[in-house]
Design a protein around this motif. Structure first.
Motif, PDB file in Angstrom:
ATOM      1  N   GLY A 114      97.899   5.603  79.431  1.00 41.90           N
ATOM      2  CA  GLY A 114      96.757   4.707  79.527  1.00 41.90           C
ATOM      3  C   GLY A 114      96.230   4.306  78.160  1.00 41.90           C
ATOM      4  O   GLY A 114      96.655   4.815  77.122  1.00 41.90           O
ATOM      5  N   SER A 115      95.288   3.369  78.167  1.00 43.22           N
ATOM      6  CA  SER A 115      94.632   2.913  76.942  1.00 43.22           C
ATOM      7  C   SER A 115      93.147   2.718  77.237  1.00 43.22           C
ATOM      8  O   SER A 115      92.745   2.666  78.403  1.00 43.22           O
ATOM      9  N   PRO A 116      92.307   2.610  76.212  1.00 48.45           N
ATOM     10  CA  PRO A 116      90.866   2.438  76.464  1.00 48.45           C
ATOM     11  C   PRO A 116      90.595   1.233  77.367  1.00 48.45           C
ATOM     12  O   PRO A 116      91.213   0.172  77.216  1.00 48.45           O
ATOM     13  N   PHE A 117      89.681   1.403  78.315  1.00 55.92           N
ATOM     14  CA  PHE A 117      89.382   0.337  79.258  1.00 55.92           C
ATOM     15  C   PHE A 117      88.554  -0.759  78.602  1.00 55.92           C
ATOM     16  O   PHE A 117      87.520  -0.491  77.982  1.00 55.92           O
ATOM     17  N   VAL A 118      89.041  -1.997  78.735  1.00 55.24           N
ATOM     18  CA  VAL A 118      88.325  -3.163  78.231  1.00 55.24           C
ATOM     19  C   VAL A 118      88.176  -4.137  79.390  1.00 55.24           C
ATOM     20  O   VAL A 118      89.180  -4.681  79.876  1.00 55.24           O
ATOM     21  N   CYS A 132      91.502  -7.029  86.416  1.00 56.08           N
ATOM     22  CA  CYS A 132      92.621  -7.951  86.274  1.00 56.08           C
ATOM     23  C   CYS A 132      92.641  -8.874  87.481  1.00 56.08           C
ATOM     24  O   CYS A 132      91.914  -8.661  88.461  1.00 56.08           O
ATOM     25  N   SER A 133      93.483  -9.889  87.446  1.00 53.97           N
ATOM     26  CA  SER A 133      93.557 -10.834  88.561  1.00 53.97           C
ATOM     27  C   SER A 133      94.950 -11.435  88.642  1.00 53.97           C
ATOM     28  O   SER A 133      95.746 -11.359  87.697  1.00 53.97           O
ATOM     29  N   ASN A 134      95.261 -12.028  89.800  1.00 53.93           N
ATOM     30  CA  ASN A 134      96.493 -12.790  89.970  1.00 53.93           C
ATOM     31  C   ASN A 134      96.164 -14.055  90.753  1.00 53.93           C
ATOM     32  O   ASN A 134      94.986 -14.424  90.878  1.00 53.93           O
ATOM     33  N   ASP A 217      98.267  -3.837  84.911  1.00 51.29           N
ATOM     34  CA  ASP A 217      97.766  -4.490  86.125  1.00 51.29           C
ATOM     35  C   ASP A 217      96.728  -3.647  86.861  1.00 51.29           C
ATOM     36  O   ASP A 217      96.579  -3.768  88.083  1.00 51.29           O
ATOM     37  N   GLY A 218      95.998  -2.790  86.125  1.00 55.00           N
ATOM     38  CA  GLY A 218      95.032  -1.992  86.857  1.00 55.00           C
ATOM     39  C   GLY A 218      94.196  -1.072  85.997  1.00 55.00           C
ATOM     40  O   GLY A 218      94.045  -1.260  84.790  1.00 55.00           O
ATOM     41  N   TYR A 238      94.707   2.454  90.296  1.00 52.71           N
ATOM     42  CA  TYR A 238      94.647   1.220  91.081  1.00 52.71           C
ATOM     43  C   TYR A 238      95.442   0.149  90.346  1.00 52.71           C
ATOM     44  O   TYR A 238      95.201  -0.101  89.156  1.00 52.71           O
ATOM     45  N   ARG A 239      96.373  -0.491  91.048  1.00 55.16           N
ATOM     46  CA  ARG A 239      97.165  -1.580  90.454  1.00 55.16           C
ATOM     47  C   ARG A 239      97.147  -2.780  91.393  1.00 55.16           C
ATOM     48  O   ARG A 239      97.404  -2.644  92.591  1.00 55.16           O
ATOM     49  N   LEU A 240      96.884  -3.951  90.855  1.00 51.53           N
ATOM     50  CA  LEU A 240      96.825  -5.184  91.640  1.00 51.53           C
ATOM     51  C   LEU A 240      98.208  -5.825  91.681  1.00 51.53           C
ATOM     52  O   LEU A 240      98.819  -6.082  90.651  1.00 51.53           O
ATOM     53  N   LYS A 241      98.710  -6.093  92.900  1.00 48.95           N
ATOM     54  CA  LYS A 241     100.041  -6.661  93.090  1.00 48.95           C
ATOM     55  C   LYS A 241      99.963  -7.803  94.103  1.00 48.95           C
ATOM     56  O   LYS A 241      99.471  -7.614  95.206  1.00 48.95           O
ATOM     57  N   GLU A 242     100.420  -8.958  93.788  1.00 51.57           N
ATOM     58  CA  GLU A 242     100.543 -10.079  94.714  1.00 51.57           C
ATOM     59  C   GLU A 242      99.356 -10.143  95.682  1.00 51.57           C
ATOM     60  O   GLU A 242      98.258 -10.491  95.290  1.00 51.57           O
ATOM     61  N   ASP A 243      99.595  -9.755  96.971  1.00 49.52           N
ATOM     62  CA  ASP A 243      98.510  -9.819  97.953  1.00 49.52           C
ATOM     63  C   ASP A 243      98.023  -8.434  98.364  1.00 49.52           C
ATOM     64  O   ASP A 243      97.460  -8.259  99.438  1.00 49.52           O
TER      65      ASP A 243
END
Length: 835
Positions: A114-118, A132-134, A217-218, A238-243
C-alpha cells in the motif's frame, strides 16, 4: 688359660658361622619357595591360555558346522522382517509423507503493498472522500469511520457499507448499534478455548486504532482490534471493478497477537441493507432458491443461516435430525424490481455461511451477509461421557484468500430473474457455461444397478461376493424397450460395473466385472446407447471409499479429524440414534473420506487404468458435490484448498475427452458437467423464508441438462405435483432400474432400493417422460429468462424465445391473460395438460 679362652672364642665363631649358614639356608628356602610359586603361576597362566586357545578352536570348529533348518528359517525370517520394514519405511516416506502432487492445484495469493491514502477531488456522497472511479461507479470512503460507499452513475443511487442513520435506529440496542457501524465482527478463542467477539467499530475504530492506505483501484483499512491479551490485526481491502466492488481480507496477513485465535469473521453485515420503506426481497441459494420478503414481519423466526456447499464433514456433528437442502450456489442478492445487489463469494466460498435477517428483529434493516469460518474447533467427549467435553482448537491460521464481489444491478437485471440472468451471462462470458445444441427431445435419465455385493458364508465365516442385478446385455434390452416407447435421448448411469459392484473398491485399479459381460459387453452397451442418440455414463465414486474394500489403506490416506486424529469414516443415518455412522448390518455402507491430498493419485490411476475402455462418459457420484478437508496436524489441507484440488481432478477427467455427469452439482463443477443428476427442485422451508424459486435452474437451463430426483419413490398422490415442479424448473425425469426383481437386494446394503424392477416401471416411466417432454421439448435449448409467482398456486415461466409456460398447483382452474390453466396442470400457448 689362654687355651681355654682361645677354645671359647673358636666356639663362638663356630656358632656364628652356624647361624650364618642357617640364615643362608632359610633365605635359600624362601627363594626356592618363591621360585616354585612363580613356576606354578606361570604354569597356571599357560594353562589358561591353552584352554582359551582350545575353546576358540572348538568355537571355530562349531562355526564351520552347518546350521540346522530351524536356525536357518529363523535367521531368514528375521532378515525378511528387517528388510520389509526398511522397504515399508522408504515406501511410507515417498508414497505417503512426501507425496506432493496435490500442491500444483493450489492457488497462490499475493499481498499488494500500500501507499499513503490521497483522496480524489469532488464528491457525490456528502461527508465522504473519493477513492477512485470508472465509467459506471465511484468508490468513496469516510476515513473517520472506515465506512465506504459506492455511487452508481447510471442511477444516481448510493450503496453504503453501513447505514448512515444507525444512531436513529428504533429497534437496535447499544450493542446492535455498534454492529450497524462495524465493517466486520470477529469471533475468537483464547488459549483456554473460551470464545469472545470484537466489533470493528467499538473495539477499534472508536479508539482510533486503524490505518488507511491506497491500493490499486481502491483503498485498504488495517484494523488493530481487541486488547493486548486477545488482539488482532486485520486488513480489509476494497477495489472498484467495472460494475462491481471487490472486497477482500487476505487471511494470511491477519496477525494474531497475544493468546487470541480467530474463529469466524462476519463481513459487511449491512452492505446494501434496506429498511421499512423499501420493497423487494433477499434471494438466497437454499436448494433451488428462496426469497425472503423485506419487512415480512417474521421477527421471531430464526435468522437464515446456511453453509455454502454444505458444512465440512469434519466440522459437522454425527447427528442428522432432518434432511436439509444444500446451498449449491455461492451467491445471494438484495433485490428490488428495478435493480439490486448481487453478492458472489469468489474465494473461500467453501468455508462460508450465508446469513439473512429482516427488519424488526434486531434493528430497522433487512440485510444479508457472509460469515467465514477460519478455524475448526473439535468437541471431544471425555471417556464417552456426553455431559463433559474438551474443546480442541486448530492451531494453524487460515491461509486462503477471502474475496467477495458486490455487483450493482440496474434496470433489466432487477428482481431475482434479472439476478439469475446476469449471473448466467457472466458464467457464459467466462466459459463456464456453453449453450446446448441439437437436442430435440429432453433427456430421459435412468440409473441402472448392475453388480451388487452380498454377504455369503463358508463354514460359518462371512465373506462378500458380487452378483448381477442387471447384466450389460440386459441393460441393452432396457434401452431397446425404452426406444420402442419413443424414448431415444436416453442417459444411462451405469452403477456397479467395476471393482466389485455398486460399493466398488478404490479407483487405483479398474476391473470390469466379468459376471456382467466384461469389457466387450460394456462397450457394446455403449454403442447401443449411442445408436439411439443416447449416452452411457459409467458411474464412479472417488472420494467415498467403502469399508468393504479391505485393501484400502484408510489409516494412511483418509482425511483425519484435528482433535482426535481419527480417520474420518461415515455411514448411513441410524433411525434410532440419528447418527450418520451406521452400517445397518452391512459394512459396505461405511465409507472412508479420501484425503484431498491423495485424490490426484486415485484419479490419475483411474484415468490410466480405464484408458482402454471405450465408453462415452463417466458419472461422478461424489466429485461434484462432496468437499472434505484434511485436518491431519502434520499436513493440514483446508477445505478451500480441497476445492482447488477437486476442480483440478475434474479438469483432468475432462481432458480425457469423456463427457462428465455430476450429481447434485455445486457451482464449481458446472464448467465440467455435461449433465447433472438430482438437481435441487425444492428448498428447505425455513420459517423466515417466504417462497421457493428455481434460481439454480434459471442459471443452468439451456446450457446443462439436469434431472429430478428418483421418481420411483414418489407417492402416487404426489407424483402429479412433482411432474408440475419438473415442468416449472425445466427438469427431466429420472428413474432407477434393475433387470432382476428388487427383492433380490433385500439382504444387501442396497435394500433401500426396494422399487427398481424395470418390468414394473417401464410403462409408468414412459408415460411420465411423454408428459414432461410434451411441455419442455420446444424449449429444451432455451434459457429461462423470467420466473413469476402470480399467486399462491400459479407460476409463469418465460424462455428467451418468448415461450411462456403457466403452471397451476391449485385444485381449481386458473385464468391468466385469457388463457385457462387446468387444476393441477399447465398450459403452453395452445397446449394444456391434463387435457
Amino acid at each position: 688359660m689362654r687355651d681355654k679362652e682361645k677354645a671359647k672364642k673358636q666356639l663362638e665363631e663356630l656358632d656364628h658361622s652356624l647361624e650364618v649358614l642357617r640364615a643362608i639356608a632359610a633365605e635359600n628356602e624362601k627363594t626356592k619357595a618363591k621360585h616354585d610359586k612363580d613356576e606354578e603361576y606361570l604354569s597356571r597362566k599357560k594353562s589358561r591360555r591353552e584352554r582359551r586357545a582350545e575353546e576358540k578352536a572348538r568355537k571355530r570348529e562349531k562355526r564351520r558346522e552347518p546350521l540346522t533348518p530351524v536356525a536357518k528359517a529363523i535367521l531368514a525370517l528375521l532378515g525378511a522382517v528387517v528388510f520389509c520394514f526398511a522397504v515399508y519405511l522408504i515406501y511410507y516416506f515417498l508414497h505417503i509423507v512426501n507425496y506432493r502432487e496435490y500442491e500444483k492445484y493450489l492457488e497462490d495469493f499475493t499481498y499488494e503493498a500500500g501507499s499513503p491514502f490521497v483522496p480524489g477531488s469532488g464528491s457525490n456522497v456528502p461527508g465522504y472522500e473519493l477513492v477512485c472511479s470508472n465509467d459506471l461507479l465511484e468508490l468513496y470512503t469516510q476515513t473517520s469511520t472506515a465506512n465506504v460507499a459506492v455511487y452508481d452513475k447510471r442511477t444516481g443511487k448510493t450503496t453504503y457499507s453501513n447505514p448512515p442513520a444507525a444512531d436513529e435506529d428504533t429497534v437496535a440496542n447499544g450493542a446492535n448499534k455498534n454492529f450497524l457501524k462495524s465493517q466486520f465482527l470477529l469471533y475468537y478463542y483464547n488459549d483456554d478455548v473460551v470464545s469472545g467477539s470484537w466489533s470493528s467499530y467499538k473495539d477499534c475504530v472508536q479508539a482510533g486504532r486503524f490505518e488507511v492506505e491506497s491500493i490499486t483501484d481502491g483503498v485498504r483499512y488495517i484494523y488493530t482490534i481487541g486488547d493486548a491479551t486477545a488482539g488482532f490485526v486485520v486488513p480489509l481491502e476494497y477495489r472498484l471493478k467495472e460494475d462491481y466492488l471487490e472486497v477482500s481480507i487476505p487471511a494470511s496477513e491477519i496477525q494474531e497477537l497475544g493468546a487470541g485465535y480467530v474463529y469466524r469473521i462476519q463481513l459487511l453485515r449491512y452492505m446494501g441493507a434496506t429498511s421499512y420503506d423499501d420493497e423487494g426481497y433477499i434471494v438466497v441459494p437454499n436448494g433451488s432458491g428462496s426469497i425472503i420478503a423485506f419487512n415480512n414481519g417474521k421477527t421471531t423466526a430464526a435468522a437464515y443461516s446456511q453453509y455454502v456447499y454444505d458444512i465440512d464433514p469434519l466440522a459437522a456433528t454425527y447427528t442428522n435430525v432432518e434432511p436439509l437442502e444444500t446451498a449449491r450456489l455461492p451467491i445471494f442478492g438484495i433485490m428490488e424490481e428495478d435493480g439490486g445487489l448481487l453478492v458472489s463469494i469468489e474465494d473461500s466460498a467453501s468455508n462460508c455461511v450465508l446469513n439473512a435477517e429482516v427488519s424488526g428483529a434486531f434493528n430497522d434493516y433487512n440485510y444479508a451477509f457472509p460469515t467465514f469460518v477460519l478455524r475448526t474447533v473439535d468437541d471431544l467427549k471425555n471417556f464417552g461421557d456426553s455431559a463433559t467435553s474438551v474443546l480442541v482448537m486448530e492451531e494453524e491460521g487460515y491461509q486462503s484468500n477471502i474475496r467477495v464481489r458486490y455487483t450493482f444491478l440496474t434496470g433489466e437485471y432487477g428482481g431475482y430473474s434479472g439476478m439469475a440472468n446476469y449471473y448466467r451471462e457472466r458464467l457464459v462470458s467466462e466459459g463456464v457455461l456453453v449453450p446446448n445444441e441439437n437436442d430435440t427431445d429432453i433427456p430421459f435419465y435412468c440409473d441402472v444397478i448392475t453388480g451388487v455385493k452380498e454377504t455369503g458364508h463358508v463354514l460359518g465365516v462371512q465373506y462378500l461376493h458380487s452378483f448381477p442385478m442387471t447384466t450389460f446385455d440386459q441393460a441393452g434390452q432396457m434401452a431397446d424397450a425404452l426406444a420402442a416407447e419413443g424414448i431415444t435421448n436416453q442417459v444411462m448411469n451405469l452403477q456397479g460395473w467395476f471393482n466389485g459392484g455398486y460399493y466398488h473398491n478404490a479407483t487405483d485399479s479398474v476391473h470390469v466385472m466379468g459376471k456382467l459381460g466384461g469389457k466387450s459387453g460394456l462397450e457394446a452397451l455403449n454403442d447401443k446407447l449411442a445408436s439411439y442418440d443416447g449416452t452411457l455414463y459409467a458411474d464412479v465414486a472417488f472420494q467415498k471409499v467403502t469399508a468393504a474394500d479391505r485393501g484400502f489403506p484408510y489409516t494412511q490416506v483418509a482425511s483425519r479429524y484435528y482433535g482426535s486424529g481419527y480417520a474420518a469414516r461415515f455411514g448411513l443415518v441410524n433411525p434410532t440414534t440419528y447418527r450418520n455412522t451406521a452400517s445397518l448390518g452391512y459394512r459396505e455402507n461405511i465409507y472412508s473420506a479420501l484425503s484431498p491430498k491423495f485424490l490426484p493419485r486415485y484419479v490419475s490411476k483411474f484415468i490410466k487404468k480405464s484408458a482402454s475402455i471405450d465408453v462415452d462418459g463417466y458419472s461422478l457420484r461424489d466429485l461434484g458435490n462432496y468437499l472434505v478437508s484434511d485436518k491431519k496436524r502434520t499436513n493440514t489441507i483446508e477445505r478451500e484448498e480441497a476445492m482447488d484440488i477437486v476442480t483440478g481432478q475434474l479438469a483432468a477427467l475432462e481432458a480425457t475427452g469423456h463427457r462428465l455427469m455430476t450429481s447434485q452439482a455445486n457451482a464449481y463443477a458446472f464448467a465440467y458437467s455435461t449433465d447433472i443428476l438430482n438437481a435441487p427442485l425444492g428448498h428447505t422451508a425455513y420459517d423466515i423464508v417466504d417462497a421457493r424459486i428455481p434460481l439454480y435452474e434459471m442459471i443452468l437451463h439451456g446450457y446443462i441438462n439436469y434431472s429430478s430426483d428418483l421418481l420411483n419413490y414418489e407417492n402416487n398422490d404426489d407424483l402429479p405435483g412433482t411432474v408440475l415442479r419438473m415442468i416449472e424448473c425445466g427438469a427431466s425425469p429420472h428413474y432407477v432400474f434393475t433387470w432382476e426383481e428388487s427383492s433380490r437386494m433385500k439382504l444387501t446394503a442396497l435394500n433401500t432400493f426396494y422399487a427398481t424392477t424395470f418390468a414394473n416401471w417401464k410403462d409408468t416411466a414412459a408415460e411420465t417422460y411423454r408428459e414432461v417432454n410434451a411441455a419442455l421439448k420446444s424449449v429444451q435449448n432455451e434459457a429461462i429468462v423470467k420466473h413469476e409467482i402470480l399467486d399462491e398456486n400459479v407460476r409463469r415461466v418465460t424462455y428467451n424465445d418468448g415461450t411462456e409456460i403457466l403452471i397451476n398447483y391449485g385444485s381449481e382452474p386458473a385464468t391468466v391473460g385469457g388463457l385457462t390453466v387446468p387444476a393441477r396442470g399447465y398450459a403452453v400457448e395452445d397446449r394444456e395438460w391434463p387435457n
